[in-house]
Write an enzyme that holds these catalytic residues in place. Structure first.
Site, short mmCIF file in Angstrom:
data_model
loop_
_atom_site.label_atom_id
_atom_site.label_comp_id
_atom_site.label_asym_id
_atom_site.label_seq_id
_atom_site.Cartn_x
_atom_site.Cartn_y
_atom_site.Cartn_z
N PHE A 174 0.82 -1.23 0.00
CA PHE A 174 0.00 0.00 0.00
C PHE A 174 0.84 1.26 0.00
CE2 PHE A 174 0.97 0.03 4.52
CZ PHE A 174 1.04 1.39 4.79
N LYS A 198 -1.20 -7.31 -9.04
CA LYS A 198 -2.16 -7.41 -7.94
C LYS A 198 -1.73 -6.36 -6.92
CE LYS A 198 -3.06 -8.52 -4.29
NZ LYS A 198 -3.45 -7.50 -3.28
N CYS A 223 9.47 2.01 3.48
CA CYS A 223 10.42 0.94 3.80
C CYS A 223 11.82 1.50 3.98
CB CYS A 223 10.41 -0.14 2.73
SG CYS A 223 11.10 0.46 1.19
N GLU A 234 -4.96 -3.80 -1.83
CA GLU A 234 -6.41 -3.57 -1.82
C GLU A 234 -6.76 -2.31 -1.01
OE1 GLU A 234 -4.64 -5.86 -0.47
OE2 GLU A 234 -5.48 -6.70 1.37
N ARG A 235 -5.73 -1.71 -0.33
CA ARG A 235 -6.05 -0.54 0.49
C ARG A 235 -6.05 0.75 -0.31
NH1 ARG A 235 -2.41 -1.84 5.64
NH2 ARG A 235 -1.68 -3.58 4.40
N SER A 272 5.39 -6.83 3.45
CA SER A 272 5.96 -7.16 4.76
C SER A 272 6.75 -8.48 4.68
CB SER A 272 4.84 -7.26 5.79
OG SER A 272 3.92 -8.25 5.37
N GLU A 281 9.61 -4.06 12.97
CA GLU A 281 9.24 -2.91 12.13
C GLU A 281 7.93 -2.33 12.67
OE1 GLU A 281 7.74 -3.64 8.10
OE2 GLU A 281 9.07 -2.04 7.41
P1 NAD Z 1 1.61 -6.55 3.11
O1 NAD Z 1 2.64 -7.61 3.20
O2 NAD Z 1 0.49 -6.56 4.08
O3 NAD Z 1 0.90 -6.59 1.66
C1 NAD Z 1 1.66 -6.57 0.47
C2 NAD Z 1 0.86 -7.28 -0.63
O4 NAD Z 1 0.67 -8.64 -0.26
C3 NAD Z 1 -0.53 -6.68 -0.86
O5 NAD Z 1 -0.80 -6.68 -2.24
C4 NAD Z 1 -1.44 -7.64 -0.11
O6 NAD Z 1 -2.73 -7.72 -0.67
C5 NAD Z 1 -0.73 -8.97 -0.25
N1 NAD Z 1 -0.97 -9.87 0.87
C6 NAD Z 1 -1.18 -9.51 2.17
N2 NAD Z 1 -1.37 -10.62 2.92
C7 NAD Z 1 -1.27 -11.69 2.09
C8 NAD Z 1 -1.35 -13.10 2.28
N3 NAD Z 1 -1.58 -13.63 3.48
N4 NAD Z 1 -1.18 -13.89 1.22
C9 NAD Z 1 -0.95 -13.38 0.00
N5 NAD Z 1 -0.86 -12.05 -0.24
C10 NAD Z 1 -1.01 -11.20 0.79
O7 NAD Z 1 2.38 -5.15 3.13
P2 NAD Z 1 1.76 -3.69 3.21
O8 NAD Z 1 1.24 -3.45 4.58
O9 NAD Z 1 0.88 -3.43 2.06
O10 NAD Z 1 3.08 -2.80 2.99
C11 NAD Z 1 3.95 -2.42 4.02
C12 NAD Z 1 5.14 -3.33 4.10
O11 NAD Z 1 5.86 -3.32 2.86
C13 NAD Z 1 6.17 -2.89 5.13
O12 NAD Z 1 6.63 -4.03 5.79
C14 NAD Z 1 7.26 -2.25 4.30
O13 NAD Z 1 8.54 -2.25 4.90
C15 NAD Z 1 7.24 -3.12 3.11
N6 NAD Z 1 7.87 -2.47 1.97
C16 NAD Z 1 9.09 -2.94 1.58
C17 NAD Z 1 9.74 -2.34 0.51
C18 NAD Z 1 11.08 -2.85 0.05
O14 NAD Z 1 11.49 -2.51 -1.04
N7 NAD Z 1 11.76 -3.66 0.84
C19 NAD Z 1 9.14 -1.26 -0.14
C20 NAD Z 1 7.88 -0.82 0.29
C21 NAD Z 1 7.26 -1.44 1.35
#
Ligand code: NAD
Length: 500
Positions: A150, A174, A282, A177-178, A227, A384
């Site tokens: 998101f 994909k 991140c 969704e937020r 994450s 985090e």
């Molecule tokens: P998230 O892991 O909750 O979601 C990321 C994606 O995965 C979304 O599209 C979500 O719909 C999907 N997803 C969530 N749960 C899932 C599941 N159980 N099974 C399959 N797919 C699933 O992350 P977020 O809250 O959207 O984003 C924040 C996180 O992203 C933080 O941890 C941040 O550090 C990280 N981030 C990392 C980088 C990097 O380059 N390392 C860059 C940006 C954000």
């Protein structure tokens, strides 16, 4: 009225009227503003089929013509920048200027990908043997998928879409969704720029949609950002299904502050990098590591003073430093971490809990929070937090500061602030982290370098954007060709050919 968000499939919007939906909020007010459909596995399979049908003709289009689509796309995004940034702010909660930065950093990777004809060139060796030439070519993988977070709803999708389609693949995104609206708008702009229908598809969903992508044989590669637990799950599932995968996870970025650093510069950098975008980056700095008690005391005083002046308010209003968090759940999670810090005995210098904005009482706000005397065993140091929470974890000397950043389970970004070139050089060489800043608090590499964290911040062996992205989204074919002189016979050989 609550708006319905559409998928984008085969070059058109697709709005299901039945099935599961998820609410999309305006974080500044806390109100539901739209609902997004959550695709079923069967719907995802139909999207993949569409992409697969479109891909061969796109792969056969010469790379210069593919690059021209990206050129036109850059112009269209610049034309619509204000609309895109407003839409992004309204679903994410980051300020308008920061939202423009989100779009712009994505666009810079698209600009890099316009060089695809050069980046896709293979290698050629003539005369490797008698009449033998050897050359390599980079070919697209087919249909590839991206699953994105998101916190950068424009930048991260563009980091993946750009190199994938420039290389001749079809792409299924994909997004989170937020805040799902901007990725759909970007896909529409790609089609307006001349991208053939079916090459870029956006399908919304949750685990069901993601699992459908991860297990479908037609998807050849998966790029994920989000994450760490989900990154690890996506990586292991994708590779178990024979796909390429690069999955980037969470972070805990340290900034080491040497005693010789200019502490006003350091404090300004920490405030921007720690609280910008409500800490939902991140590459946010979440740990300040001053070296020595004197540096720490002076830094804590300067930060306390600046934190008190931070302005927090609605994303699209003028004059605020950062806006709300993305969701009520995020406010609750971060508040819980703050309590854990207090319970563990850290010194709370500023408490952002219970913060509200007049006229926007339902918004997902948190004031800036600052802790001192945080130690490496506390959850606010180890995990985090992903919110406007900066912690000061004091180090006795340089070696201890270096070890803290190096030993942390995350290894996304790190910075050192110093006037001492020797210390900076030693730090950049020895620190066990993927992206390093020297007097730069958020060292997100420019588009023509690569982006990727180490340890629990990244799974897979190639980085995002830069030349690595073109390696990730292509496979190398190597051709050994021989043109013997007509009529010359060398007979049958049963020995493996060597250069002997
Ligand atoms: P998230 O892991 O909750 O979601 C990321 C994606 O995965 C979304 O599209 C979500 O719909 C999907 N997803 C969530 N749960 C899932 C599941 N159980 N099974 C399959 N797919 C699933 O992350 P977020 O809250 O959207 O984003 C924040 C996180 O992203 C933080 O941890 C941040 O550090 C990280 N981030 C990392 C980088 C990097 O380059 N390392 C860059 C940006 C954000």
């Amino acid at each position: 009225m609550i708006r319905n968000i559409s998928h984008f499939v085969g070059g058109s919007l697709l709005t299901p009227d039945a099935g599961r939906f998820s609410d999309v909020f305006d974080p500044s007010t806390g109100a539901v503003q739209a609902r997004v459909p959550l695709a079923t596995a069967a719907e995802v399979e139909a999207v993949i089929a569409n992409a697969e049908a479109a891909q061969p003709a796109w792969a056969a289009t010469n790379p210069q013509k593919r690059a021209r689509v990206l050129m036109r796309f850059v112009d269209l995004v610049n034309r619509d920048m204000v609309e895109l940034a407003r839409l992004l702010s309204s679903e994410h909660g980051k300020t308008f200027d920061d939202a423009k930065g989100d779009v712009q950093r994505g666009l810079e990777v698209i600009e890099f990908c316009i060089g695809a004809p050069h980046l896709l060139k293979g290698e050629y060796s003539t005369g490797a043997g008698s009449g033998i030439d050897v050359y390599s070519m980079r070919q697209p993988l087919g249909v590839v998928a991206g699953i994105t977070p998101f916190n950068f709803p424009a930048m991260i999708p563009l980091w993946k879409i750009g190199p994938a389609i420039a290389a001749g693949n079809a792409f299924v995104l994909k997004p989170s969704e937020r805040d799902p609206s901007v990725p759909v708008r970007l896909a529409e702009l790609f089609v307006e720029a001349g991208l053939p229908a079916g090459i870029l598809n956006v399908v919304h969903g949750d685990k069901e949609a993601v699992d459908a992508l991860l297990t479908d044989d037609r998807i050849k590669a998966v790029g994920f950002v989000g994450s760490t637990p989900i990154a690890e799950y996506i990586y292991t599932t994708a590779i178990a299904h024979g796909k390429r995968a690069q999955c980037f996870g969470g972070a805990k970025n340290h900034m080491v502050v040497m005693p010789d650093a200019d502490l006003d510069q350091v404090a300004d950098a920490l405030i921007g990098a720690g609280y910008g975008s409500a800490g939902e980056r991140c590459m946010a700095i979440s740990v300040a590591v001053p070296v020595g008690e004197e540096t720490a005391d002076a830094l804590a005083a300067k930060l306390t003073e600046r934190v008190a002046q931070l302005r927090v308010g609605p994303a699209l209003a003028d004059g605020f430093d950062y806006g709300p968090l993305v969701s009520a759940a995020a406010v609750e999670r971060v508040s819980d971490y703050i309590q854990q810090g207090v319970d563990a005995g850290a010194t709370l210098l500023a408490d952002g809990r219970g913060f509200s904005v007049e006229g926007h009482e339902g918004g997902f706000y948190l004031g800036p929070t600052l802790f001192d005397h945080v130690t490496c065993d506390m959850s606010i140091y180890r995990e985090e937090v992903f919110g406007p929470v900066l912690v000061i974890a004091r180090a006795a000397d340089y070696e201890e500061a270096l070890a803290m950043a190096s030993d942390h389970e995350f290894g996304n970004g790190v910075a050192i602030f110093t006037r001492d070139g020797d210390a900076a050089r030693d730090f950049t060489a020895r620190v066990n982290v993927g992206m390093v800043g020297v007097n730069v608090p958020i060292p997100v590499p420019i588009a023509y370098f690569t982006f990727g964290g180490w340890k629990k911040s990244g799974f897979g062996d190639l980085n995002q954007h830069g030349t690595d992205a073109f390696r990730f989204y292509t496979k190398t074919k190597t051709v050994t060709s021989r043109w013997p002189a007509h009529g010359v016979r060398e007979g049958v050989s049963f020995v493996i050919p060597t250069m002997h």
